[in-house]
Write an enzyme that holds these catalytic residues in place. Structure first.
Site, PDB file in Angstrom:
ATOM      1  CB  SER A 130      -0.886   0.010   1.252  1.00 25.61           C
ATOM      2  OG  SER A 130      -1.544   1.253   1.399  1.00 25.61           O
ATOM      3  CE1 TYR A 149      -4.020  -2.395   5.355  1.00 30.24           C
ATOM      4  CE2 TYR A 149      -3.482  -0.061   5.148  1.00 30.24           C
ATOM      5  CZ  TYR A 149      -3.831  -1.266   4.569  1.00 30.24           C
ATOM      6  OH  TYR A 149      -3.955  -1.360   3.202  1.00 30.24           O
TER       7      TYR A 149
END
Length: 251
Positions: A131, A144
């Site tokens: 990401s 995360y």
């Protein structure tokens, strides 16, 4: 060719499955939701296998490899993952540990086991879904962001090792920004900027993988964000990340 895709029941994984299948590549789809997998299998043409499995369990990851090691997998797509939103001292520990198991441990296990086979025959592609968050500290989504940093740096390091070996095995890290998937609902957040279509992200990911690129960052806005991380002090990154994350909350 044959591709193994985790997290294939929705989002980017589903779109990668669709596009690889349309290219005539056999696909093996892995996810927790059998109904979604069956629906996708009926939609796709060609040779499609489905495996209902929860990759939070390390033993399941090893069992998946053992089940498929004789299948001559050519492409591994580590897409399964999810996020947890909230202040680190307030988020549920068990949910975060499950996230780490899927986002980090499963990726690590499957990458290592299949990579060994790819190197032995000197051919194969690995696409690890990281990401843009992997380049930043992430207040309010600390676990995360950290998990995606792990996936990104692991993939980059392996890329460097493979280049040293002059190997015909290739690994790519996909680093998207917001994408129109179920991620928002699972993490209980909403993005303030419009997410890219999962099909567009999948298309760029596949092109980048076959193009033997080290990383793929879909969209000019995210490419600019990546460049800014190289010149922006960590203190400012922390403030910016907190502001962005704080605005995502649905509460």
């Amino acid at each position: 060719m044959k591709a193994l895709i985790t997290g294939a029941s929705s989002g980017i994984g589903r779109e990668i499955a669709r596009q690889l299948s349309a290219m005539g590549i056999d696909v093996i789809l892995v996810a927790r939701r059998m109904t979604r997998l069956q629906e996708l299998k009926e939609e796709l043409e060609g040779n499609v296998q489905i495996i209902c499995m929860d990759l939070r369990d390390a033993l399941s990851c090893r069992m998946l490899y053992e089940r498929l090691r004789e299948e001559d997998i050519d492409i591994l797509v580590n897409n399964a993952g999810f996020g947890v939103y909230g202040a680190f001292d307030e988020t549920d520990l068990d949910k975060e540990l499950a996230m780490i198991d899927v986002n980090v441990r499963a990726v690590h296990i499957l990458t290592k086991l299949f990579l060994r086979d790819f190197i032995a025959r000197d051919y194969g592609y690995i696409l690890n879904v990281a990401s843009i968050a992997g380049y930043l500290p992430g207040p309010l989504m600390a676990g995360y962001y950290a998990s995606k940093a792990y996936v990104l740096r692991l993939s980059e390091a392996i890329y460097g090792e493979l280049r040293r070996k002059k190997s015909n095995v290739h690994i790519t890290a996909l680093c998207p920004g917001p994408v129109q998937t179920e991620f928002n609902q699972v993490a209980n957040v909403r993005f303030r900027i419009k997410g890219k279509k999962a099909s567009d992200v999948a298309y760029q990911a596949i092109n980048g993988m076959f193009g033997e690129r080290r990383e793929v960052i879909p969209g000019m806005l995210m490419k600019c964000a990546r460049l800014l991380t190289r010149v922006t002090p960590t203190r400012l990154q922390l403030r910016t990340s907190y502001f962005i994350q704080h605005r995502k909350t649905k509460q």
